[in-house]
Scaffold this motif. Structure first.
Motif, mmCIF file in Angstrom:
data_model
loop_
_atom_site.group_PDB
_atom_site.id
_atom_site.type_symbol
_atom_site.label_atom_id
_atom_site.label_comp_id
_atom_site.label_asym_id
_atom_site.label_seq_id
_atom_site.Cartn_x
_atom_site.Cartn_y
_atom_site.Cartn_z
ATOM 1 N N ARG A 105 2.217 1.911 -3.353
ATOM 2 C CA ARG A 105 1.194 2.499 -4.221
ATOM 3 C C ARG A 105 1.168 4.018 -4.063
ATOM 4 N NH1 ARG A 105 -4.702 3.015 -3.157
ATOM 5 N NH2 ARG A 105 -5.612 3.538 -5.156
ATOM 6 N N TYR A 106 1.162 4.487 -2.832
ATOM 7 C CA TYR A 106 1.120 5.936 -2.600
ATOM 8 C C TYR A 106 2.401 6.612 -3.067
ATOM 9 C CZ TYR A 106 -3.050 4.783 -0.027
ATOM 10 O OH TYR A 106 -4.293 4.300 0.312
ATOM 11 N N GLN A 107 3.531 5.941 -2.892
ATOM 12 C CA GLN A 107 4.798 6.497 -3.374
ATOM 13 C C GLN A 107 4.775 6.624 -4.895
ATOM 14 O OE1 GLN A 107 7.047 7.872 -1.704
ATOM 15 N NE2 GLN A 107 6.729 7.108 0.345
ATOM 16 N N LYS A 130 0.846 -1.202 0.000
ATOM 17 C CA LYS A 130 0.000 0.000 0.000
ATOM 18 C C LYS A 130 0.875 1.243 0.000
ATOM 19 C CE LYS A 130 -4.389 -1.369 1.947
ATOM 20 N NZ LYS A 130 -5.092 -1.167 0.716
ATOM 21 N N MET A 131 1.943 1.226 0.797
ATOM 22 C CA MET A 131 2.864 2.362 0.849
ATOM 23 C C MET A 131 3.513 2.566 -0.523
ATOM 24 S SD MET A 131 6.020 2.965 3.490
ATOM 25 C CE MET A 131 6.747 1.413 3.048
ATOM 26 N N ASN A 168 -1.803 11.380 -13.213
ATOM 27 C CA ASN A 168 -2.402 10.667 -12.090
ATOM 28 C C ASN A 168 -3.034 9.370 -12.612
ATOM 29 O OD1 ASN A 168 -3.388 10.123 -9.530
ATOM 30 N ND2 ASN A 168 -5.273 11.266 -9.870
ATOM 31 N N LYS A 178 2.114 6.861 -6.890
ATOM 32 C CA LYS A 178 1.170 7.902 -7.296
ATOM 33 C C LYS A 178 1.814 9.277 -7.165
ATOM 34 C CE LYS A 178 -3.304 7.443 -6.347
ATOM 35 N NZ LYS A 178 -3.852 7.285 -7.666
ATOM 36 N N ARG A 179 2.495 9.500 -6.045
ATOM 37 C CA ARG A 179 3.164 10.787 -5.830
ATOM 38 C C ARG A 179 4.277 10.996 -6.852
ATOM 39 N NH1 ARG A 179 4.799 11.273 -0.150
ATOM 40 N NH2 ARG A 179 6.737 10.273 -0.743
#
Length: 192
Positions: free
Chosen positions: A94-96, A91-92, A108, A98-99
């Motif tokens: 994924r956020y990395q 999950k982490m 995006n 996306k950023r």
């Protein structure tokens, strides 16, 4: 054959060996595979750039069996050890990702995190109890052939909230996703 970015390491676990061999030999040429991609200090085992679908982050997991008990998912390895499975790492990632995509490419795209167990057969009793998490896994049978694997990716894609019926979406949803088109994939691969 898919385009490969990065070097496949010489020392691999058996699960990594199975995954990398499958990806490099079975996927079609419109998919780009990043191996051991570093994003903001995080190393991702494999990243698939699939035009018009998105970015798939594959985290390779070793383990002989998945079990579900006492409200938790456990990985039992082949050496007899047991540990709690924590999907937070992917999950982490994924956020990395996306950023990273937003900061470096001003896009995006849809980003999916998938835990890969290429040596593990699916444990239906464990998955039935994992409400909402079952779409975040790839098991041995998902690597049977190219068609099966691509259908599984498509299942993740169609299960995304943005493709659901309009009554399931929030009325004023501020999140819009960019299409990961061929030009974007080309630009990203040029930087990796």
């Amino acid at each position: 054959m898919a385009r490969l970015i990065g070097e496949i390491p010489l020392e691999l676990t058996k699960a990594e060996q199975v995954l990398y061999e499958f990806l490099s030999k079975e996927l079609p040429d419109y998919i780009t595979i990043g191996i051991h991609i570093m994003i903001d200090g995080f190393e991702m085992d494999a990243v698939l750039l699939v035009p018009h679908m998105g970015v798939f982050i594959l985290e390779v997991r070793n383990g002989g069996e998945l079990t579900y008990r006492e409200g938790r998912l456990y990985i039992n390895d082949r050496m007899g050890g047991t540990r709690v499975f924590r999907p937070e790492q992917t999950k982490m990632y994924r956020y990395q990702m996306k950023r990273y995509m937003h900061q470096h490419f001003h896009i995006n795209p849809l980003v999916y995190e998938l835990n890969c167990f290429p040596l593990l057969r699916i444990q239906k009793d464990a998955l039935e109890k994992m409400q909402g998490m079952e779409n975040h896994f790839l098991f041995q049978e998902d690597f049977a052939d190219t068609r099966t694997f691509l259908l599984k990716l498509f299942k993740f894609y169609t299960a995304s909230a943005h493709l659901g019926p309009s009554d399931t979406r929030r009325e004023n949803d501020p999140v819009f996703y960019d299409d990961l088109d061929d030009e974007a994939v080309f630009e990203i691969t040029g930087c990796w």
